[in-house]
Design a protein around this motif. Structure first.
Motif, PDB file in Angstrom:
ATOM      1  N   LEU A 199      63.820  99.278  79.519  1.00  0.00           N
ATOM      2  CA  LEU A 199      63.790  97.853  79.234  1.00  0.00           C
ATOM      3  C   LEU A 199      63.573  97.627  77.742  1.00  0.00           C
ATOM      4  CD1 LEU A 199      61.386  96.756  82.115  1.00  0.00           C
ATOM      5  CD2 LEU A 199      63.870  96.956  82.205  1.00  0.00           C
ATOM      6  N   MET A 200      64.207  96.576  77.216  1.00  0.00           N
ATOM      7  CA  MET A 200      63.973  96.153  75.845  1.00  0.00           C
ATOM      8  C   MET A 200      63.009  94.973  75.875  1.00  0.00           C
ATOM      9  SD  MET A 200      65.631  98.198  73.893  1.00  0.00           S
ATOM     10  CE  MET A 200      65.500  97.288  72.367  1.00  0.00           C
ATOM     11  N   VAL A 201      62.005  95.010  74.985  1.00  0.00           N
ATOM     12  CA  VAL A 201      60.975  93.976  74.950  1.00  0.00           C
ATOM     13  C   VAL A 201      61.037  93.283  73.596  1.00  0.00           C
ATOM     14  CG1 VAL A 201      58.512  93.478  75.140  1.00  0.00           C
ATOM     15  CG2 VAL A 201      59.522  95.312  76.506  1.00  0.00           C
ATOM     16  N   GLU A 202      61.185  91.947  73.603  1.00  0.00           N
ATOM     17  CA  GLU A 202      61.214  91.148  72.383  1.00  0.00           C
ATOM     18  C   GLU A 202      59.837  90.548  72.145  1.00  0.00           C
ATOM     19  OE1 GLU A 202      64.144  88.169  72.874  1.00  0.00           O
ATOM     20  OE2 GLU A 202      65.755  89.557  73.378  1.00  0.00           O
ATOM     21  N   VAL A 203      59.389  90.626  70.902  1.00  0.00           N
ATOM     22  CA  VAL A 203      58.077  90.094  70.524  1.00  0.00           C
ATOM     23  C   VAL A 203      58.277  89.045  69.441  1.00  0.00           C
ATOM     24  CG1 VAL A 203      55.785  90.640  69.610  1.00  0.00           C
ATOM     25  CG2 VAL A 203      56.978  92.286  71.056  1.00  0.00           C
ATOM     26  N   GLY A 204      57.741  87.857  69.642  1.00  0.00           N
ATOM     27  CA  GLY A 204      57.786  86.820  68.610  1.00  0.00           C
ATOM     28  C   GLY A 204      59.002  85.948  68.632  1.00  0.00           C
ATOM     29  N   GLY A 205      59.847  86.024  69.682  1.00  0.00           N
ATOM     30  CA  GLY A 205      60.995  85.125  69.767  1.00  0.00           C
ATOM     31  C   GLY A 205      62.302  85.843  69.500  1.00  0.00           C
TER      32      GLY A 205
ATOM     33  N   LYS B 100      50.388  97.639  67.118  1.00  0.00           N
ATOM     34  CA  LYS B 100      50.629  96.300  66.608  1.00  0.00           C
ATOM     35  C   LYS B 100      50.586  95.265  67.727  1.00  0.00           C
ATOM     36  CE  LYS B 100      53.439  97.758  62.661  1.00  0.00           C
ATOM     37  NZ  LYS B 100      54.754  97.634  61.979  1.00  0.00           N
ATOM     38  N   LEU B 101      50.778  95.717  68.955  1.00  0.00           N
ATOM     39  CA  LEU B 101      50.737  94.817  70.099  1.00  0.00           C
ATOM     40  C   LEU B 101      49.346  94.853  70.717  1.00  0.00           C
ATOM     41  CD1 LEU B 101      54.156  95.720  71.747  1.00  0.00           C
ATOM     42  CD2 LEU B 101      53.661  93.945  70.065  1.00  0.00           C
ATOM     43  N   ARG B 102      48.950  93.722  71.278  1.00  0.00           N
ATOM     44  CA  ARG B 102      47.626  93.593  71.874  1.00  0.00           C
ATOM     45  C   ARG B 102      47.748  93.040  73.289  1.00  0.00           C
ATOM     46  NH1 ARG B 102      43.756  96.439  69.047  1.00  0.00           N
ATOM     47  NH2 ARG B 102      44.295  96.358  66.838  1.00  0.00           N
ATOM     48  N   PRO B 103      46.759  93.331  74.135  1.00  0.00           N
ATOM     49  CA  PRO B 103      46.791  92.783  75.496  1.00  0.00           C
ATOM     50  C   PRO B 103      46.820  91.259  75.497  1.00  0.00           C
ATOM     51  CG  PRO B 103      45.179  94.557  75.330  1.00  0.00           C
ATOM     52  CD  PRO B 103      45.641  94.269  73.931  1.00  0.00           C
ATOM     53  N   ASN B 104      47.448  90.710  76.538  1.00  0.00           N
ATOM     54  CA  ASN B 104      47.577  89.270  76.773  1.00  0.00           C
ATOM     55  C   ASN B 104      48.590  88.594  75.860  1.00  0.00           C
ATOM     56  OD1 ASN B 104      45.567  89.322  78.807  1.00  0.00           O
ATOM     57  ND2 ASN B 104      43.967  89.157  77.257  1.00  0.00           N
ATOM     58  N   MET B 105      49.335  89.346  75.062  1.00  0.00           N
ATOM     59  CA  MET B 105      50.418  88.760  74.282  1.00  0.00           C
ATOM     60  C   MET B 105      51.580  88.392  75.202  1.00  0.00           C
ATOM     61  SD  MET B 105      50.537  91.061  70.773  1.00  0.00           S
ATOM     62  CE  MET B 105      51.988  90.164  70.202  1.00  0.00           C
ATOM     63  N   GLN B 106      52.234  87.260  74.892  1.00  0.00           N
ATOM     64  CA  GLN B 106      53.399  86.824  75.644  1.00  0.00           C
ATOM     65  C   GLN B 106      54.661  87.380  74.975  1.00  0.00           C
ATOM     66  OE1 GLN B 106      53.122  85.153  78.534  1.00  0.00           O
ATOM     67  NE2 GLN B 106      50.884  85.106  78.295  1.00  0.00           N
ATOM     68  N   VAL B 107      55.497  88.049  75.748  1.00  0.00           N
ATOM     69  CA  VAL B 107      56.717  88.658  75.227  1.00  0.00           C
ATOM     70  C   VAL B 107      57.877  88.298  76.158  1.00  0.00           C
ATOM     71  CG1 VAL B 107      55.475  90.550  74.110  1.00  0.00           C
ATOM     72  CG2 VAL B 107      56.258  90.811  76.465  1.00  0.00           C
ATOM     73  N   VAL B 108      59.058  88.755  75.794  1.00  0.00           N
ATOM     74  CA  VAL B 108      60.256  88.570  76.615  1.00  0.00           C
ATOM     75  C   VAL B 108      60.838  89.944  76.907  1.00  0.00           C
ATOM     76  CG1 VAL B 108      62.593  87.632  76.708  1.00  0.00           C
ATOM     77  CG2 VAL B 108      60.751  86.292  75.670  1.00  0.00           C
ATOM     78  N   VAL B 109      61.094  90.200  78.173  1.00  0.00           N
ATOM     79  CA  VAL B 109      61.642  91.492  78.572  1.00  0.00           C
ATOM     80  C   VAL B 109      63.093  91.306  78.992  1.00  0.00           C
ATOM     81  CG1 VAL B 109      60.761  91.200  80.924  1.00  0.00           C
ATOM     82  CG2 VAL B 109      61.379  93.483  80.112  1.00  0.00           C
TER      83      VAL B 109
END
Length: 449
Positions: free
Chosen positions: A292-298, A335-344
């Motif tokens: 899976l590819m995960v997008e962080v920050g939009g 760089k990523l932390r728990p409870n961050m909202q991302v898009v998979v």
């Protein structure tokens, strides 16, 4: 007839002649105006009006001529611009290599369908530690704070434990008893070997020494199980069992703690869990073997990470009726932390994808708000192509931007589906197309100038 009468008749005749002459003169004047109705002044005004009308007509003709000329010039300019745009850019093979421009051929294949779903990062519970003392005591010192990174074996807090004092004292007593039993055993063994003492006394001393040794080892094992030193005088050093970050701390100096009370929570953030809800229409299409590819920050230039699907809930949620999926995401830089909202990006099963044509995503550029791809065609130099030419035939490549209709992208963002504008087998610029776009825009700007 007398003279006065003659003079009277003569005067009368003169008046008559004068009237007749005046009538004739008036008649001539009237005849002149009848035959020539326009006076010189009127004729002059008419001439000036005619000349002005002719001038205005000529001016209007000139304006129309100039407008037509300008319109023709603009049409020629637009036609020239279109011809220049259609002509594209010609480059040799050496120029392509110098500017690192690579070519590829439009391929036939299928792009895996991708669904973009909201997801949340969680602590990987398999890489988490709950730290407790294991017995009651009092907090003497605290060495770390919440959010602080720690190493495995690093001291977290110092505790004073009464139970530990009892264990250490008992160990000392057992060690003394073992020393005494060992001395007795050594003496009885010598006496028995010399034939002075009975063998039964020797065996009894040996048994007592063995039991004392076992008791000491048991006391040492118990202290070791607690993680306490034998000579700490009741002080216990609470240490980090693994390397991570202090995510929770529940103790202060002077506080009394109870046995098995949780004092610290340490999280390893080098690997996180990714949880997301799977829509009903995708439950049977998810490929468990696909990454899976995960997008962080939009969307856009946001960083992406890779995750691997590890489980799909065996049953739906009782309240929502949805399925929960879990994946593991590597986070080596933390760089990523728990409870961050991302898009998979969830790829669907391959049987859902349709076959078509596709190209490399880097080939697509935008010109005048239109997606284009530079298509290559070969041109032969007519000078070297003639039969009398002594030089080898030289060729150049002409690149023309073709408008295209884009479809979906592959899960790795490297390929894009083409729904119109290209056909399989066409040669196009795969890498470095932005260079051709810049050159084309420069040429258009110079032409407009």
């Amino acid at each position: 007839m007398t003279n006065p009468e003659k003079r009277s008749n003569t005067a009368l005749n003169k008046r008559q002649y004068g009237l007749i002459a005046a009538v004739i003169l008036l008649g001539m004047i009237l005849a002149f105006f009848i035959l020539h109705p326009s006076s010189p002044t009127v004729q002059h005004e008419q001439d000036e009006s005619a000349e002005q009308g002719h001038a205005e007509t000529g001016h209007q003709h000139n304006d129309e001529h100039e407008a037509a000329h300008e319109s023709g010039h603009e049409e020629n300019h637009n036609e020239g611009h279109k011809e220049s745009h259609a002509a594209g850019i010609s480059l040799s093979r050496a120029q392509l290599a110098a500017q690192h421009i690579t070519l590829d051929v439009v391929k036939t294949g299928s792009i895996t369908a991708i669904a973009r779903l909201p997801a949340r990062l969680l602590v990987n519970a398999d890489q988490q530690a709950h730290v407790s003392a294991g017995f009651a005591g009092r907090v003497e010192q605290v060495f770390v704070q919440s959010g602080q990174p720690v190493r495995a074996g690093q001291a977290l807090a110092s505790l004073l434990v009464p139970e530990l004092i009892d264990l250490q004292t008992n160990l000392q007593v057992l060690q003394s008893q073992r020393t005494l039993a060992k001395n007795t055993y050594t003496q009885e063994k010598q006496l028995w070997q010399q034939g002075i003492s009975a063998k039964q006394d020797y065996l009894q001393a040996q048994n007592i020494y063995t039991q004392a040794n076992i008791a000491v080892q048991a006391a040492q094992s118990r202290l070791k199980a607690y993680g306490a030193a034998a000579s700490s005088q009741g002080r216990f050093m609470l240490k980090a069992p693994l390397t991570g970050v202090i995510s929770a701390k529940d103790l202060v100096v002077g506080e009394s703690i109870q046995a098995s009370e949780q004092l610290f929570v340490i999280d390893q953030l080098s690997q996180l869990w990714l949880e997301f809800i799977v829509p009903d229409q995708l439950v049977n299409t998810i490929n468990m073997q696909q990454s899976l590819m995960v997008e962080v920050g939009g969307v856009g230039n946001s960083p992406t990470y890779r995750a691997r699907l590890i489980s799909l809930a065996p049953s739906a949620d009782l309240q929502t009726g949805r399925m929960m999926a879990r994946a593991v995401l590597d986070n080596p830089q933390q760089k990523l932390r728990p409870n961050m909202q991302v898009v998979v990006q969830v790829p669907q099963a391959s049987n859902q994808a349709k076959s078509g044509v596709m190209i490399q995503s880097a080939a697509v550029q935008q010109i005048e708000q239109q997606d284009v791809v530079f298509v290559a065609s070969t041109e032969i130099d007519p000078k070297t192509a003639s039969s009398n030419a002594t030089q080898p035939v030289q060729t150049t490549l002409n690149f023309v931007p073709h408008p295209v209709q884009l479809g979906q992208k592959s899960d790795d963002q490297q390929w894009v589906e083409i729904r119109g504008g290209l056909t399989a087998g066409q040669q196009y610029v795969a890498q470095g197309s932005f260079i051709l776009k810049s050159e084309l825009e420069k040429g258009e700007a110079a032409h407009e100038h």
